[in-house]
Design an enzyme around this catalytic site. Structure first.
Site, PDB file in Angstrom:
ATOM      1  N   ALA A 223       0.870  -1.170  -0.021  1.00  0.00           N
ATOM      2  CA  ALA A 223      -0.035   0.039  -0.018  1.00  0.00           C
ATOM      3  C   ALA A 223       0.795   1.310  -0.036  1.00  0.00           C
ATOM      4  CB  ALA A 223      -0.963   0.063   1.364  1.00  0.00           C
ATOM      5  N   PRO A 224       0.604   2.286  -0.585  1.00  0.00           N
ATOM      6  CA  PRO A 224      -0.799   2.293  -1.362  1.00  0.00           C
ATOM      7  C   PRO A 224      -0.641   1.744  -2.923  1.00  0.00           C
ATOM      8  CG  PRO A 224       0.186   4.377  -1.654  1.00  0.00           C
ATOM      9  CD  PRO A 224       1.147   3.447  -0.771  1.00  0.00           C
ATOM     10  N   GLY A 225       0.452   1.097  -3.342  1.00  0.00           N
ATOM     11  CA  GLY A 225       0.547   0.514  -4.654  1.00  0.00           C
ATOM     12  C   GLY A 225       1.523   1.248  -5.474  1.00  0.00           C
ATOM     13  N   ASP A 242      -0.757  -6.120   2.327  1.00  0.00           N
ATOM     14  CA  ASP A 242      -0.645  -4.876   3.088  1.00  0.00           C
ATOM     15  C   ASP A 242      -1.821  -4.934   3.815  1.00  0.00           C
ATOM     16  OD1 ASP A 242      -0.410  -2.438   4.338  1.00  0.00           O
ATOM     17  OD2 ASP A 242       1.576  -2.265   3.027  1.00  0.00           O
ATOM     18  N   LYS A 309      15.597   0.973   5.419  1.00  0.00           N
ATOM     19  CA  LYS A 309      15.539   2.303   6.113  1.00  0.00           C
ATOM     20  C   LYS A 309      16.925   2.531   6.993  1.00  0.00           C
ATOM     21  CE  LYS A 309      11.484   2.737   4.346  1.00  0.00           C
ATOM     22  NZ  LYS A 309      11.258   3.088   2.758  1.00  0.00           N
TER      23      LYS A 309
END
Length: 355
Positions: A223-225, A242, A309
């Site tokens: 998400a969101p894709g 997700d 990250k």
């Protein structure tokens, strides 16, 4: 000895301008020191751009960096001339005169890109485009070369700093990226879902991904894709997972299977996918553990692509820890901090054929 090189203690010294994502220049510098030993640095843009003096020839530096590309050094180009900036027409004339004398570096028919940039908030009486126009004239009239914007064989790089102008000519492959400063740009097209798509588009270019080699992909944390949408555009069948909601524009796509739940709650068959992708905003160790657990769903010899990250101040430690977590399920083929990564990096991995 190539133009721009000097001799120190019997050894050739070449000079380079290196670029990194904002705040990561010191890690790019550490990578250069690890490869070449003593390297002198001069800061041009704090935390992002620097001048490096390396006790190796230009040819040696380019060859060694191509063979073992650094993670945080996004772009590099040689400096073969430097002169005090007048910030006026005189600079353009001096650049033209220098390029005219750089004969052996450019041949008739070469596709040559002129890439000029300047220090932000530094006033010049001409634009980077004016530099390109001035040098394009030399390329066509003096060398019968073809000025191009994309896909160059060779690059004329110019940096207009606070008090000096720096320039050099190199093969595009020697710069680690054939984009100006490694700053690859994409247009927002109709139906754009999220900037995350730019990261996958850049990985496609930088890693030379051939989507025709894959048919089924699983997208963790979809998400969101943004990534799912690109994979569907490339013709893959995609399983998106997700607990968050996908963009409504993806609803009903014939090649999409969507599980609105956590990845650990979805049962996946062994070797069901050719490709696994993941762009989750998690702690890097958590991301690596999840991907390692799901790795058996990738066929042996298959591919995984994931972003990590980074923990500020500890990027190399994070990479070592993640590599240990992923092994032996997945092997890192390449790690690179891409222009669109910001405070993260992208890993290209493969599932060993004997796993």
């Amino acid at each position: 000895m190539a133009a721009g090189e000097s001799m120190t203690g019997g050894a050739a010294v070449s000079r380079w301008i290196g670029s990194a994502n904002a705040g990561y220049a010191r890690y790019a510098q550490q990578e250069l020191v690890a490869r070449f030993g003593e390297v002198g640095f001069q800061e041009l843009i704090p935390g992002e751009l620097f001048l490096a003096s390396i006790r190796r020839s230009e040819a040696d530096v380019a060859r060694l960096l191509r063979g073992n590309e650094p993670v945080f050094l996004r772009h590099i180009h040689p400096v073969q001339t430097e002169f005090p900036a007048s910030r006026g027409e005189e600079d353009l004339l001096r650049l033209q005169q220098w390029l005219e004398s750089a004969g052996p570096a450019i041949s008739p028919g070469d596709r040559v890109g002129v890439q000029a940039r300047r220090k932000p908030e530094t006033e010049y009486g001409y634009t980077p485009y004016a530099v390109k126009e001035a040098l394009d004239r030399v390329l066509t009239e003096r060398f019968a070369a073809e000025p191009v914007i994309s896909g160059p064989d060779k690059v004329v790089s110019v940096y207009m700093g606070e008090s000096s102008v720096y320039a050099g000519v190199s093969a595009a492959s020697d710069n680690l990226s054939d984009w100006n400063g490694g700053m690859i740009r994409f247009k927002r097209e109709d139906g754009f879902i999220s900037r995350a798509k730019f990261k996958l588009l850049e990985a496609e270019v930088r890693f030379g991904l051939d989507w025709s080699a894959y048919s089924r992909a699983v997208d963790l944390g979809a998400a969101p894709g943004g990534w799912t949408s690109l994979l569907l555009e490339r013709g893959l069948r995609v399983t998106a997972i997700d607990p968050g909601e996908l963009d409504p524009s993806l609803t009903g796509h014939p090649n999409l299977t969507y599980h609105r739940r956590k990845a650990g709650e979805v049962k996946m068959e062994r070797a069901a996918y050719d490709l696994l992708v993941s762009d989750m905003s998690w702690d890097p160790r958590q991301s690596a553990k999840l991907v390692a657990e799901i790795a058996p769903a990738i066929r042996p010899g298959g591919t995984a692509l994931m972003t990590l990250k980074l923990l500020r101040g500890k990027p190399f430690q994070s990479m070592r820890e993640v590599e240990g977590i992923l092994a032996p399920a997945l092997r890192i083929v390449k790690a690179k901090q891409l222009f669109h990564n910001r405070d993260e990096l992208t890993l290209l991995l493969t599932r060993p054929s004997d796993s």
